[in-house]
Design a protein around this motif. Structure first.
Motif, PDB file in Angstrom:
ATOM      1  N   ALA A 103       1.181  -0.981  -0.003  1.00 30.84           N
ATOM      2  CA  ALA A 103      -0.056  -0.127  -0.244  1.00 30.84           C
ATOM      3  C   ALA A 103       0.500   1.457  -0.257  1.00 30.84           C
ATOM      4  O   ALA A 103       0.400   2.005  -0.458  1.00 30.84           O
ATOM      5  N   SER A 152      -4.158   6.871   3.012  1.00 26.06           N
ATOM      6  CA  SER A 152      -5.660   5.974   2.808  1.00 26.06           C
ATOM      7  C   SER A 152      -6.586   6.746   2.489  1.00 26.06           C
ATOM      8  O   SER A 152      -6.783   8.682   2.655  1.00 26.06           O
ATOM      9  N   GLY A 184      -5.415   3.526  -0.759  1.00 26.76           N
ATOM     10  CA  GLY A 184      -4.871   3.266   0.317  1.00 26.76           C
ATOM     11  C   GLY A 184      -6.260   3.019   1.149  1.00 26.76           C
ATOM     12  O   GLY A 184      -6.795   3.669   1.185  1.00 26.76           O
ATOM     13  N   ASN A 185      -6.690   1.305   1.421  1.00 27.56           N
ATOM     14  CA  ASN A 185      -7.455   1.351   2.389  1.00 27.56           C
ATOM     15  C   ASN A 185      -7.395   1.977   3.538  1.00 27.56           C
ATOM     16  O   ASN A 185      -6.048   1.936   3.806  1.00 27.56           O
ATOM     17  N   PRO A 186      -8.431   2.480   5.073  1.00 21.26           N
ATOM     18  CA  PRO A 186      -7.998   2.982   5.916  1.00 21.26           C
ATOM     19  C   PRO A 186      -7.026   2.239   6.902  1.00 21.26           C
ATOM     20  O   PRO A 186      -6.548   2.783   7.323  1.00 21.26           O
ATOM     21  N   GLU A 188      -4.642  -0.210   6.379  1.00 21.23           N
ATOM     22  CA  GLU A 188      -3.607  -0.717   5.528  1.00 21.23           C
ATOM     23  C   GLU A 188      -2.254  -1.018   6.591  1.00 21.23           C
ATOM     24  O   GLU A 188      -1.442  -1.656   5.855  1.00 21.23           O
ATOM     25  N   CYS A 202      -9.729  -1.688  -3.638  1.00 23.74           N
ATOM     26  CA  CYS A 202      -9.199  -0.271  -3.191  1.00 23.74           C
ATOM     27  C   CYS A 202      -8.094   0.007  -4.822  1.00 23.74           C
ATOM     28  O   CYS A 202      -7.635   0.654  -5.528  1.00 23.74           O
TER      29      CYS A 202
END
Ligand SMILES: [Zn+2]
Length: 455
Positions: free
Chosen positions: A120, A184, A419-421, A423, A436
């Motif tokens: 990420a 993110s 990125g996903n929160p 990550e 994502c």
């Protein structure tokens, strides 16, 4: 470019998911940790090969420290804007390795996530740009706009050569927009767009009043106390409301634009959730506008550390001979680190002549006006790609080196994280959600198409 092009590209992207994932896995398996020159070198080789295979011209830009990768691809169309993508190919160390559920440099898919160091931060995010560019080339035989890419090899060490790079290769890096994807999203499905960030100025203050600590009775009342001098100096710089009382401190701050104001007003604000999140009893401001004004558009003056005398068990009746304070000031639009530092020093010279300043370092703030037409196109593209209204953050409270783009290169800059929160960047079990990664690829493709649209 037509609406049909977008459709064809989306279709192609859909059919290429496996290949896109393979590229990310290949890249993430290289341990390009800042302390590993071979890993960095391997990463540069893999990336230049990939970029060349996409038809891009590549160049390794030597710097006083770690080289950066530059790549360029011009569109065949006339009078198109140029977008510069910034990313970084170095990664944080994986330690503690025993805390990982999968080997950090053996990228592993578990459920709908790819686990591995750098998946990420930042390989998955800049790979999304590369995969979008590749799709344009494959489907259209061309890219919608002129594309430049700069991949930093030392972002995780504070990008020590980025400013030098911008000054040295200014012509090569010239663009109409800088686009950065790091950190993110607002949530797995809601994108975030940031248009600026605060700067940061930090320094130490030392006050020494004697060669050693002294007896607080034998000499009590007849010699100076370094701790008191420090307390008085610091309290002469900030009043009870937290307003900085140093001459000229707020003078150069630029007003908040109406677009910035509008975005700020649309942000969520729930004091209770924030208190829980921050682990605090109360926020300084219960009012949303005041809260965000102080987080985005006003500078801070923070005591990071304060050390003097004795703080251990029992009592020690001394007059401390030395006091030290570590300070950082978050700078906002219009402020310059050196100017503010000089104002602080001038104030101290009058208020406490024994104060000694050292360890000065600063990073300028970065601002991009959200109402610029090219920025509005990015917003439109993100809205289309994610099929949802993005959260717009006019200024990030934290600091990034984006001033290099906005102030040295003088190019508007947006940051759109993919990125996903959760990550877990910089931590064990770093991961990129596959959804994502794929939505990031779509987002970049849509940005390229949208930038090509006539105004
Ligand atoms: Zn990082």
């Amino acid at each position: 470019m037509t609406a049909n092009d977008a459709e064809k590209i989306y279709e192609y992207l859909e059919s290429q998911k496996e290949a896109q994932l393979k590229e990310l896995i290949r890249l993430s398996s290289i341990p390009s940790v800042g302390t590993n020159p071979e890993g960095l070198e391997d990463c540069r080789m893999l990336l230049t090969d990939l970029l060349r295979s996409m038809g891009m011209r590549t160049e390794i830009l030597e710097t006083p420290t770690v080289p950066a990768i530059f790549a360029e691809l011009k569109t065949k169309q006339e009078n198109m804007p140029t977008v510069l993508f910034y990313g970084h190919y170095d990664v944080m160390p994986a330690e503690p390795v025993e805390s990982w559920n999968t080997p950090p440099f053996n990228p592993t898919i578990v459920g709908d996530r790819l686990f591995g160091r750098g998946t990420a931060d930042n390989k998955g995010q800049f790979m999304a740009h590369l995969m979008a560019i590749r799709a344009c080339v494959e489907v259209l035989g061309d890219v919608p706009v002129n594309i430049k890419i700069i991949l930093d090899g030392e972002e995780e060490s504070g990008s020590p050569s980025l400013e030098w790079l911008a000054e040295t290769y200014g012509d090569l890096l010239r663009a109409d927009l800088v686009y950065v994807s790091d950190s993110s999203m607002y949530s797995d499905t809601v994108p975030l767009i940031c248009y600026g960030n605060r700067g940061d100025l930090s320094f130490d203050i030392d006050i020494t009043t004697a060669e050693t600590d002294n007896h607080s009775g034998n000499k009590g009342g007849v010699i100076e106390n370094a701790a008191w001098k420090m307390v008085k100096l610091l309290s002469s710089m900030v009043d009870e409301e937290g307003h900085v009382t140093i001459d000229g401190f707020y003078d150069t701050i630029l007003p908040v634009s109406s677009a910035q104001e509008e975005m700020m007003e649309k942000l969520d604000f729930d004091p209770e959730t924030l208190c829980r999140l921050y682990g605090v009893k109360r926020l300084k401001f219960e009012d949303k506008k005041e809260h965000y004004r102080h987080l985005m558009f006003l500078p801070t003056f923070t005591i990071n550390g304060l050390v003097s005398g004795y703080g251990g068990e029992g009592s020690k009746t001394i007059i401390p001979c030395h006091a030290k304070a570590k300070i950082d000031i978050r700078l906002v639009q219009g402020q310059k680190g050196l100017d503010i530092y000089e104002k602080v020093c001038r104030h101290a010279a009058k208020a406490e002549p024994d104060a000694v300043f050292s360890e000065y370092s600063s990073m300028e703030p970065s601002v991009t006006e959200p109402s610029l037409p090219i920025i509005a196109k990015v917003r439109e593209a993100i809205r289309k790609a994610y099929q949802v209204e993005p959260v717009n953050m006019p200024v990030l409270g934290a600091s990034l080196p984006n001033y290099v783009f906005t102030d040295v290169l003088k190019v508007p800059t947006v940051s759109v994280p993919y990125g996903n929160p959760d990550e877990n960047n910089h931590a064990p079990n770093e991961n990129m959600k596959l959804s994502c990664y794929f939505s990031g690829i779509r987002a970049t493709a849509q940005v390229l198409l949208e930038l090509a649209e006539a105004k």
